[in-house]
Scaffold this motif. Structure first.
Motif, PDB file in Angstrom:
ATOM      1  N   LEU A  48       1.042  -1.321   0.126  1.00  0.00           N
ATOM      2  CA  LEU A  48       0.194  -0.024  -0.047  1.00  0.00           C
ATOM      3  C   LEU A  48       0.861   1.345   0.104  1.00  0.00           C
ATOM      4  O   LEU A  48       0.598   2.021  -0.583  1.00  0.00           O
ATOM      5  CB  LEU A  48      -1.085  -0.162   1.384  1.00  0.00           C
ATOM      6  N   PHE A  49       1.984   1.231   0.735  1.00  0.00           N
ATOM      7  CA  PHE A  49       3.014   2.221   0.932  1.00  0.00           C
ATOM      8  C   PHE A  49       3.256   2.852  -0.396  1.00  0.00           C
ATOM      9  O   PHE A  49       3.408   3.772  -1.016  1.00  0.00           O
ATOM     10  CB  PHE A  49       4.091   2.163   1.599  1.00  0.00           C
ATOM     11  N   GLU A  50       3.955   1.542  -1.217  1.00  0.00           N
ATOM     12  CA  GLU A  50       4.468   1.974  -2.553  1.00  0.00           C
ATOM     13  C   GLU A  50       3.371   2.200  -3.666  1.00  0.00           C
ATOM     14  O   GLU A  50       3.698   3.059  -4.604  1.00  0.00           O
ATOM     15  CB  GLU A  50       5.048   0.577  -2.904  1.00  0.00           C
ATOM     16  N   ALA A  61      13.854   4.684   3.880  1.00  0.00           N
ATOM     17  CA  ALA A  61      14.985   3.908   3.461  1.00  0.00           C
ATOM     18  C   ALA A  61      14.354   2.502   3.007  1.00  0.00           C
ATOM     19  O   ALA A  61      14.631   1.900   1.932  1.00  0.00           O
ATOM     20  CB  ALA A  61      15.975   3.832   4.392  1.00  0.00           C
ATOM     21  N   ALA A  62      13.661   2.136   3.885  1.00  0.00           N
ATOM     22  CA  ALA A  62      13.390   0.322   3.482  1.00  0.00           C
ATOM     23  C   ALA A  62      12.639   0.452   2.482  1.00  0.00           C
ATOM     24  O   ALA A  62      12.563  -0.796   1.759  1.00  0.00           O
ATOM     25  CB  ALA A  62      12.521  -0.023   4.931  1.00  0.00           C
ATOM     26  N   ALA A  63      11.942   1.434   1.867  1.00  0.00           N
ATOM     27  CA  ALA A  63      10.983   1.418   0.959  1.00  0.00           C
ATOM     28  C   ALA A  63      11.639   2.119  -0.352  1.00  0.00           C
ATOM     29  O   ALA A  63      11.187   2.216  -1.573  1.00  0.00           O
ATOM     30  CB  ALA A  63       9.667   2.185   1.031  1.00  0.00           C
ATOM     31  N   GLY A  64      12.888   2.374  -0.107  1.00  0.00           N
ATOM     32  CA  GLY A  64      13.567   3.155  -1.144  1.00  0.00           C
ATOM     33  C   GLY A  64      12.941   4.510  -1.621  1.00  0.00           C
ATOM     34  O   GLY A  64      13.184   4.945  -2.820  1.00  0.00           O
ATOM     35  N   TYR A 113       3.591  -1.322   8.609  1.00  0.00           N
ATOM     36  CA  TYR A 113       4.673  -1.089   7.868  1.00  0.00           C
ATOM     37  C   TYR A 113       5.589  -0.163   8.303  1.00  0.00           C
ATOM     38  O   TYR A 113       6.871  -0.392   8.519  1.00  0.00           O
ATOM     39  CB  TYR A 113       4.416  -1.300   6.489  1.00  0.00           C
ATOM     40  N   VAL A 114       5.201   0.839   8.267  1.00  0.00           N
ATOM     41  CA  VAL A 114       5.914   1.927   8.596  1.00  0.00           C
ATOM     42  C   VAL A 114       6.931   2.060  10.009  1.00  0.00           C
ATOM     43  O   VAL A 114       7.886   2.188  10.130  1.00  0.00           O
ATOM     44  CB  VAL A 114       5.446   3.392   8.583  1.00  0.00           C
ATOM     45  N   LEU A 115       6.013   1.409  11.020  1.00  0.00           N
ATOM     46  CA  LEU A 115       6.382   1.562  12.437  1.00  0.00           C
ATOM     47  C   LEU A 115       7.483   0.122  12.535  1.00  0.00           C
ATOM     48  O   LEU A 115       8.705   0.480  13.328  1.00  0.00           O
ATOM     49  CB  LEU A 115       5.542   1.191  13.496  1.00  0.00           C
TER      50      LEU A 115
END
Length: 120
Positions: A48-50, A61-64, A113-115
């Motif tokens: 969802l974030f992407e 950073a984890a999602a680039g 996810y973010v946390l």
């Protein structure tokens, strides 16, 4: 709590002080309570974030992700479950509300996810 005997001994000023500081105990108890944990699915939250283009505005950073409009999600000491949910639902400043686009479950997934990946 101040007893009637103590109030009689110390008088109205002591009673007033006791009543004035009583809420402090409640405030301290709330501050010590653990923050709610994200109940969502972090794997779904990553997708969802992407797919919601969160990285166009936010650094994660984890999602680039290297967006420069919104606050960085990495090393952000202010990030809490409640803050993330509130901002995603209601928006603020340049952040639009996503309450009509994402379900409550989706918002919990992104929060989880973010946390779970935001560098502290």
């Amino acid at each position: 709590m101040i007893s009637a005997k103590a109030a009689a001994k110390w008088g109205v000023p002591a009673l007033a002080v006791g009543l004035a500081i009583a809420p402090l105990g409640n405030l301290l108890a709330q501050a010590a309570a653990p923050a709610p944990a994200a109940t969502g699915n972090a794997d779904k939250g990553k997708a969802l974030f992407e797919n919601s283009s969160c990285g166009a505005c936010h650094v994660l950073a984890a999602a680039g992700a290297s967006g420069e409009i919104g606050p960085s999600l990495d090393k952000n000491a202010l990030l809490t479950h409640d803050l993330l949910v509130s901002r995603m639902k209601n928006g603020q400043g340049a952040m639009p509300p996503y309450a009509g686009q994402l379900s409550d479950a989706d918002i919990e997934d992104v929060t989880a996810y973010v946390l779970s990946v935001a560098a502290k």
